[in-house]
Design a protein around this motif. Structure first.
Motif, PDB file in Angstrom:
ATOM      1  N   ALA A 103      -5.993   1.465   0.381  1.00 48.55           N
ATOM      2  CA  ALA A 103      -5.753   2.100   1.176  1.00 48.55           C
ATOM      3  C   ALA A 103      -5.340   3.616   1.055  1.00 48.55           C
ATOM      4  O   ALA A 103      -4.133   3.403   0.926  1.00 48.55           O
ATOM      5  N   SER A 105      -3.971   4.727   4.137  1.00 48.53           N
ATOM      6  CA  SER A 105      -2.592   3.835   5.327  1.00 48.53           C
ATOM      7  C   SER A 105      -1.803   3.078   3.990  1.00 48.53           C
ATOM      8  O   SER A 105      -0.325   3.362   4.961  1.00 48.53           O
ATOM      9  N   LYS A 106      -2.006   2.460   3.561  1.00 49.10           N
ATOM     10  CA  LYS A 106      -0.676   1.500   2.241  1.00 49.10           C
ATOM     11  C   LYS A 106      -0.469   3.438   1.718  1.00 49.10           C
ATOM     12  O   LYS A 106       1.051   3.195   1.964  1.00 49.10           O
TER      13      LYS A 106
END
Length: 125
Positions: A103, A105-106
């Motif tokens: 991801a 976001s990760k």
């Protein structure tokens, strides 16, 4: 997997720089790439990530609208175009990579597998 960032230097407020991150031992298509920075006395900050396979990007609020991440598969290189630089952008900038799926976001949170050496950006008059 190896990564090496370059392109840092001294620039005046309002100026621009383009950082490069050359990768070896992997192919951009199968990885998520990110740019991070660490200013003196501060924690590392994720500023931008790119999933090269579909062109998706993510930016931190601190650089959104001023910085742009891009990649060149033929050169296995990721770039960070930095415009409208501010003194608070002064930091050591690092690139990092992790295999897909991952991801974005990760990535921005710093959850990455491979890290390259940094390049110093100083914004000062």
């Amino acid at each position: 997997v190896q990564l090496q960032a370059s392109g840092g230097g001294l620039v005046q407020p309002g100026g621009s720089l383009r950082l490069s991150c050359v990768g070896a031992g992997f192919t951009l298509d199968y990885y998520v790439l990110g740019w991070f920075r660490q200013a003196p006395g501060k924690e590392r900050e994720g500023i931008s990530c790119l999933r090269y396979s579909d062109g998706r990007t993510i930016y931190s609020d601190s650089v959104k609208g001023r910085f742009a991440i891009s990649g060149d598969g033929a050169k296995n290189t990721v770039y960070l175009q930095m415009n409208s630089l501010k003194p608070e952008d002064t930091a050591i900038y690092y690139c990092a990579a992790i295999p897909r799926p991952h991801a974005l976001s990760k990535c921005l949170d710093g959850d990455m597998s491979y890290w390259g050496g940094g390049t110093l950006v100083t914004v000062s008059s």
